[in-house]
Write a protein that holds these residues in place. Sequence first.
Motif: not given
Length: 73
Positions: A31-39, A64-70
Amino acid sequence: MTREELAVSYPSWSIWRGSCGEKPGDWHATRRAHRITPQEINAGVYMTVDARTLDELADVLDDQAAKLGTVRP
């Protein structure tokens, strides 16, 4: 699908091919410029993913896009 086509389809990911000695290795995306959160981590979102082929990598990026959308903020 080519690496260039995948990069256009997924501009928020950096896509490259690893190496295994003198042979080409698996395909990876970070990923570029996106820090993922604990959630997001709990939802199965990753900073870097990999697959054996570009078509398989496209499937992983779709997932991954689907999971990020949830994930709720």
